[in-house]
Design a protein around this motif. Structure first.
Motif, short mmCIF file in Angstrom:
data_model
loop_
_atom_site.label_atom_id
_atom_site.label_comp_id
_atom_site.label_asym_id
_atom_site.label_seq_id
_atom_site.Cartn_x
_atom_site.Cartn_y
_atom_site.Cartn_z
N LEU A 354 0.94 -1.15 0.09
CA LEU A 354 0.02 -0.08 0.09
C LEU A 354 0.75 1.44 0.04
CD1 LEU A 354 -2.99 1.09 0.35
CD2 LEU A 354 -2.42 1.33 2.95
N LEU A 355 2.01 1.15 0.90
CA LEU A 355 2.75 2.42 1.07
C LEU A 355 3.12 3.14 -0.29
CD1 LEU A 355 5.19 1.64 3.80
CD2 LEU A 355 3.41 3.14 3.73
N THR A 356 3.71 2.32 -1.43
CA THR A 356 3.90 3.15 -2.59
C THR A 356 3.11 2.81 -3.56
OG1 THR A 356 5.41 1.28 -3.76
CG2 THR A 356 6.47 2.67 -1.94
N GLY A 357 2.04 1.67 -3.69
CA GLY A 357 1.05 1.37 -4.66
C GLY A 357 -0.19 2.42 -4.66
N SER A 358 -0.30 2.76 -3.56
CA SER A 358 -1.85 3.45 -3.25
C SER A 358 -2.20 4.33 -4.53
CB SER A 358 -1.86 4.07 -2.04
OG SER A 358 -0.96 5.16 -1.93
N VAL A 359 -1.12 5.17 -5.02
CA VAL A 359 -1.76 6.19 -5.74
C VAL A 359 -1.95 5.58 -7.20
CG1 VAL A 359 -1.10 8.22 -7.27
CG2 VAL A 359 -0.32 7.98 -4.83
N ARG A 360 -0.88 4.91 -7.76
CA ARG A 360 -0.96 4.44 -8.98
C ARG A 360 -2.06 3.10 -9.31
NH1 ARG A 360 1.49 6.48 -13.03
NH2 ARG A 360 1.93 4.60 -14.51
N GLU A 361 -2.16 2.24 -8.23
CA GLU A 361 -2.91 0.94 -8.16
C GLU A 361 -4.14 1.42 -7.61
OE1 GLU A 361 -2.11 -2.23 -9.46
OE2 GLU A 361 -0.54 -0.78 -10.22
N LYS A 362 -4.52 3.02 -7.27
CA LYS A 362 -5.67 3.22 -6.81
C LYS A 362 -6.45 2.27 -5.75
CE LYS A 362 -7.06 5.33 -11.11
NZ LYS A 362 -5.75 5.07 -11.83
N LEU A 363 -5.26 2.24 -4.57
CA LEU A 363 -5.70 1.15 -3.53
C LEU A 363 -6.32 1.88 -2.63
CD1 LEU A 363 -2.20 -0.80 -3.52
CD2 LEU A 363 -4.25 -1.26 -4.63
N ALA A 364 -6.47 3.38 -2.29
CA ALA A 364 -7.00 3.92 -1.45
C ALA A 364 -8.10 5.45 -2.01
CB ALA A 364 -6.10 4.72 -0.34
N PRO A 365 -9.23 4.81 -2.78
CA PRO A 365 -9.98 5.84 -3.31
C PRO A 365 -10.67 6.49 -2.31
CG PRO A 365 -11.02 3.44 -3.65
CD PRO A 365 -9.47 3.43 -2.97
N HIS A 366 -10.76 7.87 -2.63
CA HIS A 366 -11.57 8.79 -1.63
C HIS A 366 -10.97 8.47 -0.09
CE1 HIS A 366 -14.26 8.57 -5.02
NE2 HIS A 366 -14.54 7.16 -4.64
N GLY A 367 -9.60 8.30 0.05
CA GLY A 367 -9.10 8.12 1.39
C GLY A 367 -9.35 6.78 2.01
N LEU A 368 -10.17 6.07 1.62
CA LEU A 368 -10.13 4.73 2.33
C LEU A 368 -9.56 3.58 1.75
CD1 LEU A 368 -14.16 4.57 3.03
CD2 LEU A 368 -12.25 4.81 4.69
N VAL A 369 -8.95 2.99 2.60
CA VAL A 369 -7.98 1.72 1.93
C VAL A 369 -9.00 0.47 1.66
CG1 VAL A 369 -6.42 -0.09 2.49
CG2 VAL A 369 -6.07 2.38 3.57
N ASN A 370 -8.88 0.27 0.40
CA ASN A 370 -9.48 -0.85 -0.39
C ASN A 370 -8.58 -2.13 0.08
OD1 ASN A 370 -10.45 -2.88 -1.64
ND2 ASN A 370 -10.98 -1.91 -3.49
N TRP A 371 -8.81 -2.94 1.19
CA TRP A 371 -7.78 -3.74 1.54
C TRP A 371 -7.84 -5.16 0.68
CZ3 TRP A 371 -3.84 -2.87 4.20
CH2 TRP A 371 -3.81 -1.69 5.19
#
Ligand SMILES: Nc1ncnc2c1ncn2[C@@H]1O[C@H](COP(=O)(O)OP(=O)(O)OP(=O)(O)O)[C@@H](O)[C@H]1O
Length: 507
Positions: A354-371
Motif C-alpha cells: 500500500l505504501l508506494t502502490g496506493s496512488v497508481r494502483e488506486k488502492l485508497a480511493p476517496h481516502g479509504l483503503v481498499n484492503w
C-alpha cells in the motif's frame, strides 16, 4: 587429533511457517575457505547466526576442534575464536576508527596500544587504515576494513563473512581476497557467503549448497562453472536476460544542472548534474558507493526538491513536486536501503504494498483503503517475482534479504512506471532472481519507459544498460554507449578507486 575445525551435525531451526535450516551437516577444516551457497531464503544467514551465537538451533550439534560448541551469544563465539563480518556494518560515523574498534571489544586496551595494534594488523594484512580517521569520512571499502581489523585483533580461528564484496570496487575485492588468502595460509578458516559465483571460484576451496534449508550438494568451486553452481542452487536451468532490439523514443527524463547540498554531514553534494534519458532506454549509473547515489535518487523520487527549471519528465517541470504527485505521473523509485527506506520493517507485506502502490494502483480511493485490492496487489508481486514468504501478512523484516529485495523492486515494476529509478536492484539477490529482475527492467524499457539503474555491479550495468555514466564525488560524467566500453574506460570514468595507491603500497 583431527583436521576438522568446525563440525555441524543435523542443525535445524524453524520459524513460523518455514524450516530455515533442516538437518544441516558439514565440516570446515583449519585454513579452508568454505563457501556457503544458496538462493534467497535458502537458510544461509540463519546457519551462520547459529554458528555465531545469535540464533539457537532447535536441534542438532556443533563441535569446535572436537569439543561440543553451544554459543549462547556472540561474545561466547568470539571467545571461542569465531568472528563475523556482517553485510550491514555496525559502526558509529561520528567516532573514529579506534573508538569504533574499542566498542566492539570485550576488554579494549588503552587507546595508544590499540592504535598501535590496529596499525600493525593493518600493515600485516595489507588493509591500510588510519586509527584516527572519523568513520563517517570513510568509503564503504574502508568501513569494511574497520570491521575486518576488529575481527583480526581477536585472532579468529574461523572468520564468517556475509556478502563482503557487494560494496567494494573490483580493486578493493582484490585487496580483500589477498587478505583472506593470507589468513587462510596461516590456518584461519573462512566461511564465505556470496551470490557472486565467479568470486567464489576464484577464492574458495570447497562449497556447500543449501536449498530450502537443506544441504543439496557440495562442490569444488574451482572445478565447477558459475552456471553449474547456480543451477545446483536453484535446481533448474537458468535463462540469461534477453535484450530485444528497440528504437529509443523521445527524451522522457531530463536533468538540467541539478545541484543539491548534502542532507547529512557525511552525505555528498551534487554538482550541476545534467542528463537526458529517452523512452525505451536503460541508463546505467555506476560509481563507488557514497559518491552521490542516494542523493541522485532522492532528486528523482521527490524526497529532495529542486528549484524550477531543473527536472523534467515529458517536458513537465517536476522538480518541486512531492513524491506522491510524481507517482501519479508515473515517476517511481526503489531506493537501496530496503529495511527502513524502501520498506517499513514492522509492517506486513500487504501494508508495504500500500505504501508506494496506493496512488497508481488506486488502492485508497476517496481516502479509504481498499484492503481486498491491496491484498491482491501484494499477491501479484509475490507471484510475479517469486517472493518466498509463508504469506503476505508477515512483517517485511521476517523476509530474507533477497526476498525482500524482490518484493520492493517488483512492487515498483508492476505499477508500470514511465520513469523508474532503482538503486542496486539485485543487491543480495541470487542468480536466478537477479536474472528475473534484470529481465523485468529490460521489458519495462521495451514497453517505452525510461529506466535508470544505479548499481555498483558493473557486470550488471554492462548486461542491461544502453548507456553508462559514472557518479564521482557528486558529479556525473557524460554518458557513453555501453556497447564496446572496456573495463579500463569505465574505471577512468569512475575516477579511480578510493585509496588504491595506498593499499597497493602497503602490500
Ligand atoms: N527472524 C525470522 N523470523 C521469521 N522467519 C525468518 C526469520 N529469519 C529468517 N526467516 C526465514 O527463514 C528462511 C531462511 O532465511 P535466511 O535469511 O537464513 O536465508 P538466506 O539464505 O540468508 O537468504 P538471502 O540470500 O536472501 O539473505 C527464510 O524463509 C526467511 O523468511
Amino acid at each position: 587429533m583431527t583436521d576438522t575445525l568446525l563440525a555441524l551435525d543435523g542443525l535445524t531451526k524453524a520459524y513460523p511457517g518455514v524450516i530455515a535450516n533442516d538437518g544441516v551437516s558439514f565440516r570446515i577444516a583449519p585454513g579452508e575457505v568454505h563457501a556457503l551457497l544458496g538462493e534467497n531464503g535458502a537458510g544461509k544467514s540463519t546457519l551462520v547466526k547459529m554458528i555465531y551465537g545469535l540464533v539457537k538451533p532447535d536441534a542438532g550439534r556443533m563441535a569446535l576442534r572436537g569439543a561440543p560448541y553451544t554459543p549462547d551469544r556472540p561474545s561466547e563465539a568470539r571467545t571461542n575464536g569465531v568472528a563475523m563480518v556482517f553485510q550491514h556494518f555496525s559502526l558509529f560515523e561520528a567516532l573514529d576508527v579506534a573508538e569504533n574498534i574499542a566498542l566492539g571489544m570485550e576488554n579494549p586496551p588503552r587507546r595508544r596500544e590499540l592504535a598501535a595494534s590496529i596499525r600493525q594488523v593493518s600493515h600485516d594484512y595489507g588493509l591500510p587504515l588510519d586509527p584516527a580517521r572519523l568513520v563517517g569520512e570513510l568509503s564503504a571499502g574502508e568501513r569494511q576494513r574497520v570491521e575486518i581489523i576488529r575481527c583480526l585483533l581477536q585472532n579468529p580461528r574461523l572468520l564468517i563473512m556475509d556478502e563482503p564484496t557487494s560494496v567494494l570496487t573490483p580493486q578493493e575485492v582484490e585487496i580483500l581476497f589477498a587478505t583472506l588468502r593470507k589468513l587462510s595460509s596461516e590456518g584461519t578458516a573462512i566461511l564465505y557467503i556470496s551470490h557472486k559465483l565467479d568470486e567464489i571460484r576464484a577464492l574458495c576451496d570447497a562449497a556447500t549448497v543449501l536449498r530450502r534449508g537443506k544441504v543439496v550438494g557440495t562442490c569444488v568451486p574451482r572445478e565447477t562453472t558459475a552456471r553449474e553452481m547456480a543451477e545446483l542452487m536453484v535446481g533448474t536451468t537458468l535463462h540469461t536476460p534477453e535484450r530485444r532490439h528497440r528504437e529509443n523514443g523521445e527524451t522522457l527524463l531530463e536533468l538540467r544542472g541539478v545541484s543539491l547540498p548534502a542532507a547529512t554531514p557525511f552525505g555528498t553534494n551534487l554538482h550541476a548534474l545534467s542528463l537526458k534519458v529517452q523512452a525505451g532506454e536503460v541508463m546505467g549509473i555506476g560509481g563507488v558507493a557514497g559518491n552521490g547515489q542516494d542523493e541522485f535518487l532522492s532528486v528523482l523520487s521527490g524526497e529532495s526538491l529542486q528549484e524550477p527549471g531543473r527536472v523534467f519528465v515529458d517536458g513537465v517541470d517536476i522538480g518541486a513536486l512531492p513524491p506522491q504527485t510524481r507517482r501519479s505521473l508515473g515517476v517511481l523509485a526503489a531506493p537501496e536501503e530496503r529495511l527502513g527506506h524502501a520498506a517499513a520493517p514492522d509492517m506486513t507485506l500487504v501494508e508495504n504494498a500500500l505504501l508506494t502502490g496506493s496512488v497508481r494502483e488506486k488502492l485508497a480511493p476517496h481516502g479509504l483503503v481498499n484492503w481486498a485490492a491491496t491484498r491482491a496487489f501484494a499477491a501479484r508481486i509475490i507471484e510475479a517475482f517469486d517472493v518466498r514468504t509463508p504469506n503476505a501478512d508477515v512483517a517485511a523484516r521476517a523476509l530474507s534479504g533477497g526476498n525482500l529485495q524482490k518484493f520492493v523492486i517488483g512492487r515498483e515494476i508492476l505499477q508500470a512506471p514511465r520513469v523508474l529509478v532503482v538503486n542496486q536492484p539485485t543487491w543480495g539477490v541470487d542468480a536466478a532472481a537477479a536474472a528475473t529482475i534484470r529481465q523485468a527492467l529490460l521489458d519495462l524499457a521495451g514497453q517505452g519507459a525510461a529506466v535508470i539503474v544505479i548499481s555498483q555491479d558493473l557486470d550488471e550495468l554492462m548486461e542491461i544498460a544502453d548507456r553508462f555514466a559514472a557518479l564521482n564525488a557528486g558529479r556525473l560524467t557524460d554518458p557513453r554507449a555501453t556497447a564496446g566500453l572496456s573495463l579500463d574506460e569505465i574505471g577512468l570514468m569512475m575516477g579511480g578507486a578510493h585509496d588504491m595507491e595506498v593499499a597497493h603500497a602497503a602490500q
